[in-house]
Design an enzyme around this catalytic site. Structure first.
Site, PDB file in Angstrom:
ATOM      1  CD  GLU A 149       3.923   2.271  -4.479  1.00 32.73           C
ATOM      2  OE1 GLU A 149       2.881   2.363  -3.789  1.00 32.73           O
ATOM      3  OE2 GLU A 149       4.407   1.193  -4.839  1.00 32.73           O
ATOM      4  NE  ARG A 203       9.685   1.065   4.026  1.00 34.38           N
ATOM      5  CZ  ARG A 203       8.383   1.218   3.886  1.00 34.38           C
ATOM      6  NH1 ARG A 203       7.833   1.367   2.686  1.00 34.38           N
ATOM      7  NH2 ARG A 203       7.600   1.216   4.943  1.00 34.38           N
ATOM      8  CE1 TYR A 211       4.778   0.610   6.855  1.00 35.08           C
ATOM      9  CE2 TYR A 211       3.205  -0.356   5.319  1.00 35.08           C
ATOM     10  CZ  TYR A 211       4.239   0.516   5.577  1.00 35.08           C
ATOM     11  OH  TYR A 211       4.721   1.289   4.552  1.00 35.08           O
ATOM     12  NE  ARG A 226       3.703  -9.247   0.127  1.00 34.75           N
ATOM     13  CZ  ARG A 226       3.880  -7.995  -0.275  1.00 34.75           C
ATOM     14  NH1 ARG A 226       4.678  -7.741  -1.314  1.00 34.75           N
ATOM     15  NH2 ARG A 226       3.267  -6.995   0.317  1.00 34.75           N
TER      16      ARG A 226
HETATM   17  C1  3EB Z   1       4.274   1.389   1.352  1.00 34.92           C
HETATM   18  O1  3EB Z   1       5.349   1.938   1.596  1.00 34.92           O
HETATM   19  C2  3EB Z   1       3.653   1.694   0.027  1.00 34.92           C
HETATM   20  O2  3EB Z   1       3.166  -4.576  -0.855  1.00 34.92           O
HETATM   21  O3  3EB Z   1       4.948  -5.100  -2.022  1.00 34.92           O
HETATM   22  C3  3EB Z   1       5.352  -0.170  -1.596  1.00 34.92           C
HETATM   23  C4  3EB Z   1       6.223  -1.170  -2.038  1.00 34.92           C
HETATM   24  C5  3EB Z   1       4.113  -0.517  -1.123  1.00 34.92           C
HETATM   25  C6  3EB Z   1       5.835  -2.513  -2.003  1.00 34.92           C
HETATM   26  C7  3EB Z   1       4.201  -4.265  -1.472  1.00 34.92           C
HETATM   27  C8  3EB Z   1       3.726  -1.860  -1.098  1.00 34.92           C
HETATM   28  C9  3EB Z   1       4.584  -2.846  -1.526  1.00 34.92           C
HETATM   29  O4  3EB Z   1       3.689   0.652   2.157  1.00 34.92           O
HETATM   30  C10 3EB Z   1       3.136   0.520  -0.676  1.00 34.92           C
END
Ligand code: 3EB
Length: 332
Positions: free
Chosen positions: A320, A214, A201, A148
């Site tokens: 989640e 987010r 990250y 991705r």
């Molecule tokens: C996080 O905050 C939790 O890989 O599309 C949340 C929303 C999470 C989307 C994604 C992953 C994804 O990292 C995991």
């Protein structure tokens, strides 16, 4: 006379076999089996194996304000109403997901540009064996994220506009995904000052960071990404469901609240009571009574909520939550 442009699309949770109409933009069946998306009775339909027991199945149905047209593009199925586009795809099960994911996302970016709906505002990805290892010993989620991320890196417009998303487990074989896009540029992607942007990250979570925002706001609607017990980039409260719930909901409350929005030059603000069409993903079957009780206390009594027992992208996450914030439950 100018044709009336549909101003909005709406989702609802319904029976898996609920009737569709010429305004049905999409149907996602959270049920007993996964497979490639198809046009069923004119409606793009994606089946996802998301429960151990088909009795718990439901359909997420997206409805447009106007009539829709559906079609296919390579392996993608889509429908649009002239203003909004829905698209779904499927990546067959494999020991390596990077390249097929990059290709599927590249196709998606090409489609939205070709059809003239360049603003993707919400994506969902359902990943099998998400915490398992691929053929080279890399976690499947990280393998998916690498493909991705490469697709986003190779597309400047997409890279500059990563949308709200969910990346979560499924019991099916193969990655199912779907997304929504629109013509206009009034889409705003939002970060959460409590959390490191996912695309930043550090490498310890995988060779390429997850590519998503987010949240994404479109007019008065704020699409909230899958949100978990993560502060900064670290998981909080390993092994403690109630505490993880509290952090996840506090993250959402902060994301959609006036202070976080104002810091990103946006007016308004929502609370957890404004969240609807909520999905709660939980890892352990035994936690269902607890998450149900917590959700009923946290959200508006009229909010639609569905609970899905699946694995979550980090092995230490137990819950989640995603949803859609709008002002529709307000009485004033
Ligand atoms: C996080 O905050 C939790 O890989 O599309 C949340 C929303 C999470 C989307 C994604 C992953 C994804 O990292 C995991």
């Amino acid at each position: 006379m100018q044709p009336v442009r549909p101003e909005t699309i709406e989702s609802r949770f319904a029976d898996p076999d609920a009737a569709c109409s010429d305004r049905t933009l999409a149907r996602i069946v959270f049920g007993a089996a996964s497979g490639r998306p198809r046009i069923e009775n004119g409606v793009p339909t994606l089946h996802l194996k998301m429960c151990d027991d088909a009795r718990d199945g439901f359909a997420e149905i997206w409805r447009s304000a106007g009539p829709v047209r559906s079609g296919t593009f390579n392996d993608l199925v889509f429908a649009h109403d002239g203003e909004f586009l829905f698209c779904a795809g499927f990546i067959p099960h494999s020991g390596r997901y990077t390249e097929a994911t990059r290709e599927a996302y590249a196709d998606a970016f090409a489609l939205v540009r070709t059809l003239g709906f360049p603003k993707i505002f919400r994506m969902w990805n359902f990943i099998p064996h998400i915490n398992g290892e691929n053929a080279e010993g890399l976690e499947v989620y990280r393998d998916f994220c690498r493909g991705r991320a490469l697709a986003f890196e190779q597309d400047h417009a997409a890279a500059a506009s990563m949308p709200a998303a969910t990346g979560i487990g499924t019991w099916g074989d193969g990655v199912g995904f779907y997304f929504l896009a629109c013509r206009e540029s009034t889409v705003r992607h939002i970060e959460n000052s409590r959390q490191t942007p996912a695309y930043e990250y550090p490498q310890r979570y995988g060779p390429k960071s997850p590519s998503f925002a987010r949240g994404t706001q479109l007019h008065d609607t704020l699409f909230v990404s899958g949100t978990a017990s993560i502060i900064g980039h670290e998981t909080m409260h390993e092994g403690d469901l109630a505490r993880q719930w509290d952090v996840a909901t506090a993250n959402i409350a902060h994301l959609i609240g006036a202070e976080n929005l104002a810091a990103q030059d946006l007016n308004g603000g929502y609370t957890l009571r404004d969240l609807d069409r909520i999905k709660v993903y939980y890892r352990h079957a035994a936690d269902l009574p607890a998450v149900t009780t917590l959700a009923r206390a946290a959200f508006h009594p009229d909010a639609s909520i569905r609970y899905l027992k699946v694995d979550i992208c980090r092995a230490d996450l137990l819950v989640e939550i995603e949803g859609i914030a709008s002002y529709r439950h307000r009485s004033d």
